[in-house]
Design an enzyme around this catalytic site. Structure first.
Site, PDB file in Angstrom:
ATOM      1  N   HIS A  44       0.905  -1.343   0.125  1.00  0.00           N
ATOM      2  CA  HIS A  44       0.131  -0.128  -0.006  1.00  0.00           C
ATOM      3  C   HIS A  44       0.943   1.251   0.151  1.00  0.00           C
ATOM      4  O   HIS A  44       2.135   1.111   0.218  1.00  0.00           O
ATOM      5  CB  HIS A  44      -0.766   0.096   1.371  1.00  0.00           C
ATOM      6  CG  HIS A  44      -2.072  -1.146   1.309  1.00  0.00           C
ATOM      7  ND1 HIS A  44      -2.967  -1.297   2.094  1.00  0.00           N
ATOM      8  CD2 HIS A  44      -2.056  -2.006   0.519  1.00  0.00           C
ATOM      9  CE1 HIS A  44      -3.523  -2.476   1.751  1.00  0.00           C
ATOM     10  NE2 HIS A  44      -3.302  -2.807   0.834  1.00  0.00           N
ATOM     11  N   GLU A  46       1.214   3.936   2.044  1.00  0.00           N
ATOM     12  CA  GLU A  46       1.753   4.269   3.279  1.00  0.00           C
ATOM     13  C   GLU A  46       3.063   3.316   3.466  1.00  0.00           C
ATOM     14  O   GLU A  46       4.185   3.899   3.821  1.00  0.00           O
ATOM     15  CB  GLU A  46       0.796   4.172   4.383  1.00  0.00           C
ATOM     16  CG  GLU A  46      -0.385   4.908   4.272  1.00  0.00           C
ATOM     17  CD  GLU A  46      -1.548   4.171   3.847  1.00  0.00           C
ATOM     18  OE1 GLU A  46      -2.872   4.347   4.245  1.00  0.00           O
ATOM     19  OE2 GLU A  46      -1.549   3.356   2.903  1.00  0.00           O
TER      20      GLU A  46
END
Length: 353
Positions: A44, A46
């Site tokens: 992802h 992040e």
């Protein structure tokens, strides 16, 4: 947050069932790392931004377009990576509509002494994530329809293959990149013999899959799109079974699926779209002629209608006029402005849903 949204746009429609998220990490008012959701959806945004950072993140601020995930799936949750990194402030735009994470991340982060703020760039972010939000609440995928017309609303130029200019056609190739599937009809394939790929240098490999609606399996085996079937995933939705034709199509690695007929004896478009989503397609780019476009419009299946308008009238050189249909369906519909210079042509994007 604006920079995070730009990061999210990088892999739109190339993250499978996951949203394309953008992330920016700052420290002492300077950007120290950025990340976006990887191709195919993992890792992802992040996690990518955190792992790419060359400096210690203790006390840093993280800006992300969507609420960080808090559930365990194929990868650990992003909130765990944020907590372990030493980040002390998290800013996000909208909550994740996925019930596994919806409004849960804020509680987890605050419990670990991380300040959380949300709601930044909310209008722009909600517009960007319309297809993902729809994927969580509907059996149908998000459908964008591209239409090229002359100033007097003809969809066919009897003297030339194209209506719009090179700049408009280049823009269409960019739009294809932001969808995971192009849908068309066998009528279009037979008439124009298109290949329906992205032909921008360096981005050809990002061409989306293709779905062809072909009730009677009339598509010629020598069509460019069929010959190209081994390179890019190509699917045909049909109704009339032809064992010999299907066997021949399989040699080109073409997938075939039977779709029911509606009361008008045409392929059931609702069923076709539901099947498309079951096959893993969440953003459909409809490229066809007047007949299929109006069929989708009448059944309220188009989310965005993108119209490229040539700046001259075709008059006697034009055919298949769509002015009446557009007047019916576009009355009082919201226009989404796309500031782009097409050197004479005009681009108008309508939000239909």
């Amino acid at each position: 947050m604006k920079l995070a949204l730009l990061q999210a746009q990088r892999n739109l429609a190339n993250t499978n069932e996951n949203p394309s998220v953008g992330c920016v990490i700052t420290q002492n008012n300077s950007v120290i790392s950025v990340g976006s959701t990887s191709i195919k959806g993992r890792p992802h945004a992040e996690q990518n931004a955190i792992s790419k950072s060359k400096v210690n993140l203790k006390g840093a601020d993280l800006y992300v377009t969507m609420e960080p995930c808090s559930h365990y799936g194929k990868t650990p949750p992003c909130v765990k990576s944020i907590i372990n990194s030493g980040i002390r402030k998290v800013f996000f735009s909208i909550n994740d509509p996925d019930i596994r994470s919806y409004k849960k991340s804020t509680k987890i982060l605050r419990k670990n002494n991380i300040k959380v703020n949300r709601g930044f760039f909310k209008k722009e972010t909600n517009l960007f994530y319309r297809s993902y939000i729809k994927s969580k609440s509907s059996l149908l995928p998000f459908v964008s329809c591209k239409l090229a017309v002359s100033k007097d609303f003809f969809t066919v130029n009897k003297k030339e293959r194209w209506i719009t200019n090179n700049f408009s056609r280049g823009r269409v190739h960019l739009m294809r990149l932001n969808h995971d599937c192009i849908m068309t009809s066998s009528v279009t394939i037979i008439k124009d013999n298109p290949i329906l790929t992205c032909r921008i240098n360096g981005l050809e490999h990002r061409s989306p899959s293709r779905i062809i609606l072909d009730k009677n399996l009339k598509i010629p085996l020598n069509s460019r799109i069929i010959k190209d079937g081994k390179k890019f995933r190509t699917i045909i939705f049909y109704n009339k079974f032809d064992k010999s034709k299907i066997k021949q199509l399989k040699k080109y690695q073409i997938e075939t699926f039977k779709i029911s007929l509606n009361i008008d004896n045409n392929l059931d478009l609702h069923e076709a779209l539901i099947k498309a989503k079951e096959l893993g397609f969440y953003r459909i780019f409809l490229e066809s002629g007047k007949k299929m476009t109006t069929s989708f419009l009448y059944e309220n299946l188009i989310d965005d209608l993108i119209i490229f308008i040539f700046n001259k009238n075709l008059l006697k050189n034009g055919s298949s006029n769509i002015k009446k249909e557009l007047k019916t369906f576009l009355s009082k519909k919201e226009i989404i402005n796309e500031k782009v210079n097409l050197f004479g042509d005009k681009l108008i994007k309508y939000k239909l849903k």
